[in-house]
Design a protein around this motif. Structure first.
Motif, PDB file in Angstrom:
ATOM      1  N   LEU A 186      -5.220   2.330   5.557  1.00 16.22           N
ATOM      2  CA  LEU A 186      -4.231   1.553   4.812  1.00 16.22           C
ATOM      3  C   LEU A 186      -4.529   0.060   4.905  1.00 16.22           C
ATOM      4  O   LEU A 186      -5.212  -0.396   5.828  1.00 16.22           O
ATOM      5  CB  LEU A 186      -2.823   1.821   5.349  1.00 16.22           C
ATOM      6  CG  LEU A 186      -2.313   3.265   5.322  1.00 16.22           C
ATOM      7  CD1 LEU A 186      -0.880   3.297   5.818  1.00 16.22           C
ATOM      8  CD2 LEU A 186      -2.419   3.867   3.946  1.00 16.22           C
TER       9      LEU A 186
ATOM     10  N   ASP B  22       0.856  -1.191   0.000  1.00 16.31           N
ATOM     11  CA  ASP B  22       0.000   0.000   0.000  1.00 16.31           C
ATOM     12  C   ASP B  22       0.892   1.241   0.000  1.00 16.31           C
ATOM     13  O   ASP B  22       1.423   1.639   1.034  1.00 16.31           O
ATOM     14  CB  ASP B  22      -0.925   0.014   1.219  1.00 16.31           C
ATOM     15  CG  ASP B  22      -2.045   1.036   1.086  1.00 16.31           C
ATOM     16  OD1 ASP B  22      -1.836   2.061   0.411  1.00 16.31           O
ATOM     17  OD2 ASP B  22      -3.130   0.816   1.648  1.00 16.31           O
TER      18      ASP B  22
ATOM     19  N   ARG C 167       0.268   4.248  -0.108  1.00 15.21           N
ATOM     20  CA  ARG C 167      -0.234   5.431   0.590  1.00 15.21           C
ATOM     21  C   ARG C 167       0.544   5.729   1.871  1.00 15.21           C
ATOM     22  O   ARG C 167       0.502   6.852   2.379  1.00 15.21           O
ATOM     23  CB  ARG C 167      -1.730   5.280   0.895  1.00 15.21           C
ATOM     24  CG  ARG C 167      -2.618   5.335  -0.347  1.00 15.21           C
ATOM     25  CD  ARG C 167      -4.071   5.056  -0.003  1.00 15.21           C
ATOM     26  NE  ARG C 167      -4.258   3.670   0.436  1.00 15.21           N
ATOM     27  CZ  ARG C 167      -5.435   3.155   0.787  1.00 15.21           C
ATOM     28  NH1 ARG C 167      -6.532   3.918   0.762  1.00 15.21           N
ATOM     29  NH2 ARG C 167      -5.531   1.890   1.169  1.00 15.21           N
TER      30      ARG C 167
END
Length: 236
Positions: free
Chosen positions: A171, A95, A97
């Motif tokens: 997340l 992920d 992010r």
């Protein structure tokens, strides 16, 4: 092995900057590596040792005598845009992010509580979960961090929430990742207000405040077997 455990009457929680105490870093690495090997865990980013050269890493080491063998501990990594946080290396490919979350808060102060471990000698005393959790949140505040990240195993999940973390549901899959292996899970955590700790239970918030103001430097706990152990705190 349980019957051969040494009798421990005192435990010392000592905080230090990694680059200022190489000998203690080596004790930490030796102890942490041994514990991970017992459980067959080798691919874990917080076990890398390049942090000993990072000026933005602080360590808390637990020993049975001042300057003695490391029996447990953990680290805080402060984000600096030079070295990625361990959580970025751990879950970034799953992920991306996480990179933006960290980068946006470098100026205001964001770091990670990681590398938590304790040896069999002190297993069952509560050191590896609640007492080290309190200690690191107090230390993070002393380091002027505003936000603290973590990636926790199921065994430390409940106590992580007690001391003020929330699940980082933004997340992963509602905060969960298959890490450090496909058959294991870890949960992303965050504290967004280290000053006030609004999500901590009151008992933990008060204990953390006493640690960070140095009002509490020593306390005695009673173990599940009825033994008394005195905890000594030296947190910068």
């Amino acid at each position: 092995m349980e019957d051969n455990k040494p009798e421990i009457t005192d435990l010392y929680f000592k905080a230090f900057r990694a680059v200022e105490d190489r000998a203690s870093c080596m004790k930490f690495i030796e102890g942490h590596t041994h514990v991970l090997e017992i459980f067959g865990i080798t691919q874990i980013t917080s076990a890398k040792i390049d942090w000993v050269l990072n000026p933005d890493v602080y360590v808390v080491q637990v020993s049975a005598e001042e300057g003695g063998k490391a029996l447990g501990g953990g680290r805080i990594h402060m984000a600096n845009r030079k070295q990625p946080l361990p959580i970025e290396d751990a879950v970034g490919e799953m992920d991306s992010r996480i990179y933006g979350l960290v980068d946006q808060q470098v100026e205001t102060g964001i770091g990670e509580f990681c590398g938590l471990w304790n040896s069999w000698e002190i297993a069952g005393l509560g050191v590896g979960s609640i007492h080290l959790g309190r200690t690191f949140i107090a230390l993070a505040h002393t380091l002027k961090l505003k936000t603290l990240l973590g990636l926790c195993a199921p065994a430390t999940y409940r106590n992580s929430l007690r001391v003020g973390f929330r699940v980082l549901k933004e997340l992963g899959v509602d905060g969960k990742f298959y890490y450090p292996a496909e058959d294991l899970t870890a949960t992303g955590l965050i504290i967004e207000d280290l000053e006030n700790l609004p999500l901590a239970v009151e008992e933990e918030r008060l204990a953390i405040q006493k640690l960070r103001t140095k009002e509490l430097t020593k306390t005695t706990i009673t173990t599940s077997k009825g033994n008394e152990v005195t905890l000594h705190f030296d947190l910068l």
